[in-house]
Motif scaffolding. Structure first.
Motif, PDB file in Angstrom:
ATOM      1  N   PRO A 179      -4.651 -15.603  20.112  1.00  0.00           N
ATOM      2  CA  PRO A 179      -3.461 -14.936  19.573  1.00  0.00           C
ATOM      3  C   PRO A 179      -3.615 -13.437  19.387  1.00  0.00           C
ATOM      4  O   PRO A 179      -2.639 -12.697  19.489  1.00  0.00           O
ATOM      5  CB  PRO A 179      -3.265 -15.617  18.209  1.00  0.00           C
ATOM      6  N   THR A 234       0.020 -16.434  24.120  1.00  0.00           N
ATOM      7  CA  THR A 234       1.194 -17.164  23.623  1.00  0.00           C
ATOM      8  C   THR A 234       1.388 -18.404  24.492  1.00  0.00           C
ATOM      9  O   THR A 234       0.762 -18.570  25.539  1.00  0.00           O
ATOM     10  CB  THR A 234       2.496 -16.322  23.698  1.00  0.00           C
ATOM     11  N   ASN A 239       3.276 -22.254  19.954  1.00  0.00           N
ATOM     12  CA  ASN A 239       2.613 -21.033  19.506  1.00  0.00           C
ATOM     13  C   ASN A 239       1.797 -21.313  18.251  1.00  0.00           C
ATOM     14  O   ASN A 239       2.307 -21.881  17.279  1.00  0.00           O
ATOM     15  CB  ASN A 239       3.645 -19.946  19.196  1.00  0.00           C
ATOM     16  N   VAL A 245       2.175 -16.405  15.839  1.00  0.00           N
ATOM     17  CA  VAL A 245       2.568 -16.006  17.204  1.00  0.00           C
ATOM     18  C   VAL A 245       4.031 -16.386  17.413  1.00  0.00           C
ATOM     19  O   VAL A 245       4.449 -17.494  17.055  1.00  0.00           O
ATOM     20  CB  VAL A 245       1.687 -16.694  18.258  1.00  0.00           C
TER      21      VAL A 245
END
Length: 220
Positions: A35, A40, A64, A68
């Motif tokens: 991250p 992603t 995610n 994120v």
């Protein structure tokens, strides 16, 4: 593809879920790279892994990690991210409770998280580990590795050097009862900017064959 929001251990998590119509369709969870370095769920490798599984009849979830995109929380050095992955697998299994086959796939940091999740989830049937950063993270928890799987990396990877991955593979291949397949993509770097087609073709062939083997071993 349906966007999904589901509860994680540190708030909501954002994902993309691509279901199959069959109630007992196999399931796959795909985990993204680091991250803090731009990773992603829309990373190209992750996206391609997602669609490989879906083409082969899997209900697939990618998401995610905390902090994120629209996922709540902040980066937690891998500890919280492992909890996120466990929550995502719980969510996927709640959507497809009749699935008999479960794959865990990850790229780079996601491969490290995926292999840890594999150790904690005995129902996992197999794994795909793309460019696991064996030089950065400790993989000694894989003792023994609980299921067969594929490790694939690029020949020109400078982020996760091939020699470190080979040492990891040799250690895992010495274990009985499982088969760890290893493929190196010629000329490919960490992100498979050259070699993406070969990488995806190799993964697709492996998953297709392994899925057939797993289905054949299921009780009638």
């Amino acid at each position: 593809m349906p966007e999904v929001i589901f509860p994680g251990p540190d708030g909501r998590l954002e994902g993309r879920y691509h279901p199959q119509k069959e109630r007992d369709a196999p399931v796959a969870l795909v985990l993204h790279p680091h991250p803090q370095f731009g990773g992603t769920m829309n990373n190209k490798v992750v996206y391609n892994l997602h669609y490989i599984f879906h083409r082969l009849g899997y209900s697939v979830l990618r998401f995610n990690f905390r902090g994120v995109g629209r996922s709540q929380g902040e980066f937690d050095q891998g500890i919280g991210e492992l909890s996120d992955a466990a929550a995502a697998l719980d969510y996927l299994q709640s959507l497809k409770p009749d699935a008999k086959i479960t794959f865990i796939a990850g790229f780079s940091f996601g491969a490290w998280i995926g292999m840890q999740l594999l150790m904690r989830r005995p129902e996992a049937s197999g794994f795909i580990s793309v460019a696991p950063p064996a030089n950065m993270y400790d993989f000694t928890f894989l003792a023994p590795c609980p299921s067969s799987g594929l490790i694939i990396n690029g020949e020109a990877d400078r982020i996760a050097p091939p020699e470190d991955i080979v040492k990891l593979v040799e250690k895992l291949q010495s274990q009985r009862g499982i088969t760890v397949t290893h493929t190196t993509v010629p000329g490919a770097n960490h992100f498979f900017e050259d070699g993406m087609d070969e990488m995806t073709a190799t993964v697709e062939q492996y998953v297709d064959q392994r899925t057939a083997e797993l289905k054949a071993s299921l009780p009638e």
